[in-house]
Design an enzyme around this catalytic site. Structure first.
Site, PDB file in Angstrom:
ATOM      1  N   SER A 127       0.798  -1.238   0.000  1.00 13.88           N
ATOM      2  CA  SER A 127       0.000   0.000   0.000  1.00 13.88           C
ATOM      3  C   SER A 127       0.823   1.277   0.000  1.00 13.88           C
ATOM      4  O   SER A 127       0.263   2.368  -0.166  1.00 13.88           O
ATOM      5  CB  SER A 127      -0.955   0.012   1.194  1.00 13.88           C
ATOM      6  OG  SER A 127      -2.082  -0.792   0.924  1.00 13.88           O
TER       7      SER A 127
ATOM      8  N   LYS B  18       0.343   3.780  -2.771  1.00 16.34           N
ATOM      9  CA  LYS B  18      -0.615   4.888  -2.779  1.00 16.34           C
ATOM     10  C   LYS B  18       0.056   6.257  -2.681  1.00 16.34           C
ATOM     11  O   LYS B  18      -0.548   7.273  -3.050  1.00 16.34           O
ATOM     12  CB  LYS B  18      -1.631   4.703  -1.654  1.00 16.34           C
ATOM     13  CG  LYS B  18      -2.507   3.460  -1.810  1.00 16.34           C
ATOM     14  CD  LYS B  18      -3.483   3.308  -0.668  1.00 16.34           C
ATOM     15  CE  LYS B  18      -4.414   2.122  -0.882  1.00 16.34           C
ATOM     16  NZ  LYS B  18      -3.760   0.827  -0.604  1.00 16.34           N
TER      17      LYS B  18
ATOM     18  N   SER C  15      -5.779   4.060   4.043  1.00 21.46           N
ATOM     19  CA  SER C  15      -5.118   3.294   2.985  1.00 21.46           C
ATOM     20  C   SER C  15      -6.141   2.649   2.055  1.00 21.46           C
ATOM     21  O   SER C  15      -6.011   1.486   1.657  1.00 21.46           O
ATOM     22  CB  SER C  15      -4.207   2.217   3.594  1.00 21.46           C
ATOM     23  OG  SER C  15      -3.345   1.679   2.621  1.00 21.46           O
TER      24      SER C  15
END
EC number: 3.4.16.4
Length: 482
Positions: A130, A133, A194
């Site tokens: 993640s 991102k 997230s």
């Protein structure tokens, strides 16, 4: 030959008679000498008055826009590593720290200058999970900067970004059908929760499709020089997204330095409550804020570590527990990336994230501080150039990066940074012209007798050599200055 019969008295008598007849002859020599002396005095005075102008270095002409561009282009090419946003080694040797870091790969850098303080398997290729991102947020901020997007612009989440269409184990901000959400809220959903759904919604908003947005992500990585970084999708869910700890740290440093507001407004936010009544579709408006889901920031060190204000966690089974972490204390910011963190389940994974992040950051703050040259030295140093068509040039530092100061002698690293001195070595004059970018002096940053870094002082312009007459007088001026 004999002259014994010559009467010298007759000769003297004739000479005296000649002088009486031509009295000007006896006065001619003093007049000539006096005139010569007067001319010499006038020339000397003129020289001293003219040469005095070479001491007025404040009269150096500012660079034109074209000259300034040429200077920066030359310096960027010649001192590319020092002036770029790339990570770099410390400018002085240190003994590698023996730190107990459980993550499989790690790196720690000074965020101001990119100097690497510690690394472990930093070039191993690993999925960022993640942390991907952050690249989405970087592109969003870039679009806002370019005027193509605004924080308060409304977004209708596309169907494939609705929470009900996401994988069951995906992180979510809980976007849904008919909702209206702002770019600002989506950024918060990325940074705090997230949300994979937020990543997809922003990808569609910017590029119209996931495929085109991923192409944009890979393009941005390429122009940043991240050769081992590649993306297949924007949320980090895929193990085919790859990078290294080194490249991820380099990107994170670029990201927070270009968009520092991201830390203040998003990554340091401790919680998110979504969807609120204002986000709901018309058929759900009556529910108001009652359907809002509360989520805490996934960063386990936020609010627990002094100065921590970011950055991002990531986990998939193929990557382990990753953490991009940054903290700032007393004006000094460090940045670490840990990847392949051990752990079975998020509780254990966070335990090792906290352990490794704390180990790296506390060691950094106790061992180093920053000295900021821009606060201590001049931007340029004017120097006379006798014997050239230009009277003065400026000598400028080839770079003005912060100097990472090691904790050597004082009670704290911050005190050591305060004791750094800048020794400026300049020529009194430069005879016969200069060449753009040529080195004519240097600045040494020292802590006691230890040289931390030496920065060249270079000419900010080319000064062409004067003609022979100008060179002659220039040599005399240089002798006077010296």
């Amino acid at each position: 030959m004999k002259f014994s019969n010559v009467d010298l008295s007759d000769f003297d008598l004739k000479k005296r008679n000649s002088d009486k007849k031509n009295p000007k002859n006896s006065k001619k020599i003093p007049v000539v000498l006096g005139t010569a002396f007067l001319i010499a005095a006038i020339l000397t005075a003129i020289f001293f008055l003219w040469s005095a102008s070479f001491f007025k270095t404040q009269n150096v002409k500012p660079l034109s826009e074209e000259q300034n561009s040429s200077l920066n282009a030359f310096l960027d090419q010649t001192y590319s590593l020092k002036r770029s946003e790339s990570l770099k080694p410390l400018p002085y040797p240190i003994v590698a720290a023996d730190l107990e870091v459980d993550s499989g790969a790690a790196i720690l850098v000074d965020a101001k200058n990119g100097c690497i303080l510690f690394e472990k398997n930093a070039d191993e290729v690993i999925p960022p999970a993640s942390i991907t991102k952050l690249f989405v947020m970087y592109i969003v901020f870039k679009e806002i900067e370019n005027g193509n997007l605004s924080l308060d612009e409304l977004v209708a989440p596309p169907e494939n970004s609705w929470a009900i269409n996401m994988p069951s184990d995906a992180s979510l901000m809980f976007l849904g059908q008919g909702q209206i959400v702002t770019v600002r809220e989506l950024l918060t959903g990325l940074a705090v929760a997230s949300g994979n759904d937020a990543a997809l919604a922003l990808a569609y908003k910017i590029s119209g499709s996931t495929k085109d947005f991923v192409a944009r992500m890979n393009y941005e990585a390429k122009i940043l020089g991240l050769t081992h970084t590649h993306f297949e999708e924007p949320s980090g869910y895929s193990e085919k997204n790859v990078t290294t700890a080194r490249e991820l740290a380099e990107f994170c440093r670029i990201y927070i330095n270009r968009y520092p507001e991201s830390l203040r407004d998003y990554h340091s936010a401790k919680e998110i409550l979504y969807p609120l009544g204002k986000n709901l579709p018309s058929w759900q408006k009556a529910k108001g804020d009652s359907t809002a889901i509360y989520q805490r920031n996934t960063n386990p060190l936020l609010g627990k570590m002094e100065g921590c204000d970011g950055l991002k966690t990531g986990f998939i089974y193929e990557s382990g527990y990753n953490l991009a972490l940054t903290a700032k204390r007393n004006g000094v910011r460090f940045l670490s990336v840990t990847m392949r963190g051990p752990g079975t389940g998020s509780k254990q994974g966070n335990f090792y994230r906290v352990k490794d992040g704390t180990t790296l950051m506390e060691w950094a703050f106790s061992s180093f501080a920053d000295y900021i040259p821009e606060n201590k030295i001049q931007k340029n140093y004017p120097v006379a150039v006798p014997g050239a068509k230009t009277k003065f040039v400026n000598l400028v530092p080839a770079w003005t990066n912060a100097v990472t100061v090691p904790h050597i002698s004082s009670q704290t690293a911050a005190e050591d940074a305060e004791n750094v001195t800048a020794e400026i070595q300049l020529p009194k004059c430069i005879y016969g012209g200069t060449k753009l970018g040529a080195v004519y002096g240097q600045i040494q940053y020292k802590l006691g007798n230890t040289v931390l870094e030496t920065v060249p002082l270079v000419a900010d312009r080319t000064a062409q050599k004067a003609g022979l007459w100008g060179q002659f007088w220039g040599k005399l001026v240089c002798l006077r200055i010296r």
